[in-house]
Enzyme design. Sequence first.
Site, PDB file in Angstrom:
ATOM      1  NE  ARG A 157     -21.386 -64.690  12.950  1.00 37.05           N
ATOM      2  CZ  ARG A 157     -21.499 -63.757  12.002  1.00 37.05           C
ATOM      3  NH1 ARG A 157     -21.457 -62.470  12.314  1.00 37.05           N
ATOM      4  NH2 ARG A 157     -21.674 -64.105  10.757  1.00 37.05           N
ATOM      5  CG  ASP A 204     -19.466 -59.643  10.961  1.00 40.60           C
ATOM      6  OD1 ASP A 204     -20.308 -60.395  10.446  1.00 40.60           O
ATOM      7  OD2 ASP A 204     -19.010 -58.632  10.402  1.00 40.60           O
ATOM      8  CB  ALA A 205     -16.588 -60.599   8.253  1.00 44.72           C
ATOM      9  CD  GLU A 212     -19.657 -63.942   8.405  1.00 39.40           C
ATOM     10  OE1 GLU A 212     -20.402 -63.987   7.411  1.00 39.40           O
ATOM     11  OE2 GLU A 212     -19.465 -62.900   9.066  1.00 39.40           O
ATOM     12  CG  ASP A 239     -17.290 -74.285   0.933  1.00 38.41           C
ATOM     13  OD1 ASP A 239     -17.427 -73.060   0.761  1.00 38.41           O
ATOM     14  OD2 ASP A 239     -16.285 -74.916   0.555  1.00 38.41           O
ATOM     15  CG  HIS A 295     -27.481 -62.198   9.756  1.00 41.37           C
ATOM     16  ND1 HIS A 295     -26.590 -63.003  10.432  1.00 41.37           N
ATOM     17  CD2 HIS A 295     -26.733 -61.231   9.163  1.00 41.37           C
ATOM     18  CE1 HIS A 295     -25.364 -62.545  10.262  1.00 41.37           C
ATOM     19  NE2 HIS A 295     -25.415 -61.470   9.499  1.00 41.37           N
ATOM     20  CG  ASP A 296     -24.690 -62.365   6.225  1.00 37.82           C
ATOM     21  OD1 ASP A 296     -25.037 -61.168   6.159  1.00 37.82           O
ATOM     22  OD2 ASP A 296     -23.645 -62.738   6.767  1.00 37.82           O
ATOM     23  N   GLY A 304     -31.479 -62.142   4.545  1.00 37.06           N
ATOM     24  CA  GLY A 304     -31.561 -60.687   4.450  1.00 37.06           C
ATOM     25  C   GLY A 304     -30.826 -60.085   3.275  1.00 37.06           C
TER      26      GLY A 304
END
EC number: 3.2.1.141
Length: 584
Positions: free
Chosen positions: A245, A247-248, A284, A310, A379-380, A383
């Site tokens: 995965r 990230d960003a 992501e 979304d 997690h986002d 957290g």
Amino acid sequence: MHEFKLWAPRPNKVSVQICNQLHPMEGPDEHGMWHALVETCGPGDDYGFVLDDDPQAWPDPRSKWQPNGVHGLSRIYDQKAFHWRDQFWQGPPLTGAIIYEMHIGTFTKDGTFDSAITKLHELQALGVTHIEVMPVAAYAGDRGWGYDGVALFAVTENYGGPEALKRFVDACHDTGLAVLLDVVYNHFGPVGNYTGKYGPYVTNRHITPWGDAINFEEAGSDEVRRFFCDNALMWMRDFHFDGLRLDAVHEFMDRSALHFMEQLSAEVDVASATLGRRLVLIAESDLNDPRIVTPREARGYGMDAQWSDDFHHALFTILHCDEGGKGYYDDFGSLDKLVKSLKDIFVYDGVYSKYRKRRHGRPVIGLSAHHFIGFIQNHDQVGNRATGDRLEHIIGLDKAKVAAGIVLTSPFTPMIFQGEEFAASTPFQYFADHEDEEMAKLVSAGRKKEFAAFGWDDGLIPDPEDRETFLRSKLNWDEVHQDYHADMLDWFTKLIHIRRASPSLNDGDTAHTQIIFEPEDKWLVMERGQVKVLTNLGSKPAEFDVPSGYRLIAQSRPEVTIEGEKAKLPPNTFAILSSEEAPE
């Protein structure tokens, strides 16, 4: 004997220090590469690189092992020494996946790879197919989420190091679970990153939320791209991960003719063919750009899937209505937005965004919903709330059950976050351990300031640098089979097993998803093939038609009734009707 290779175009001379002896390296060649063959060393020996006239020995940017932390010497590690038992492993397809996001440090009390192995059979019984592990690359400090990695080829010792990670992956495969790894290729952490001493890994031509961007397009970018592609391939080849995965990816600043994601996708396809195993890439992205998951042959970037923010935002703001003035949630909050996410995937598909103050996104056309990961917690989203409170803490058990029902019957590939399946009482808070005292103070103060702007009492906001914040976030497995936790676990287990056995619910064609809804009374009926999903989030009971041949197969509350051709649902209730043949 060991051959050392190093990309270091910045220094004029380089030596490798090993066993307290310096060995000059040959180079650099025209690409900035240095080489040295040292006869008297091997696995287990510590080493570092001495650059120019600096007497300090620095860790290897590609170090496979940092047993003494990210500031210490690197150690030669033999990737081939581990005895694997998964030679015939072939992971399940992502199209039928149930993904479980896990943070190793808080998943169990001990917070190690080995202790996580003891809970794998519980995930198997739940119906999970894929575990997605939050980042494990070495970072500074003894605790953190993992997104501040600096030694990206080394496994953090906080969870047990490289051999323990291999035991974990091997045990997952032995239990029938595929394993995905969260990797961070958009920045290096702020402490312990020594890559700048060697070469231009980052560029100040572009700025990200973490500072200078990764250099994917300027001078030296060939080797930087090679660094990250090799890192990705290492996790899948040497640690047997079934996918990654990323990230960003919206913070990848790359205007190259061949985008980094396209390059990585092509190389992973070659690795998959070579290894004889199915390998996947999940991104992501908040760009709402379907090219991320469009095949390369159709001029896309070739990611297999991406997170669907979304859908999360649309669902959360229907369940919890007190989020006004809180950033991106201002773009959501009505039932028609949730319906659009279920039907069209992107709510913002070229329409105006109040939050962004511009048009955002483009339509998804001709792509299966299986390319999009649906969730109500991750997690986002847990957290990064002020106190790390979970969904059930915010909206209560009944609505949390409804949320789980919508996620697990949606056309997306579903993902759940650790502890969600039993309505964990423990929060998941933001925690870190920055060794630099000034940085630690800045992080703590910044966290309080961020949420004070939303009206939070700063005395209620946990200090990320306090070890207690980390300890509070550990799951309490003793509560799993008690009271409402057991009720929620039974509900998740039932939903997952229904989904996995249903051809209709495994159909990713959004054209086969039909929805009717009533925004005032807040009820919704989603028809997916031979399955009808009934949701009542209103304040009064709602009645729904029950077609001939349909039977009730799941209900979030026992008060659901079927009388003749009508189903009656009390407020905050979810039910599934099906005319599919019952599984044997």
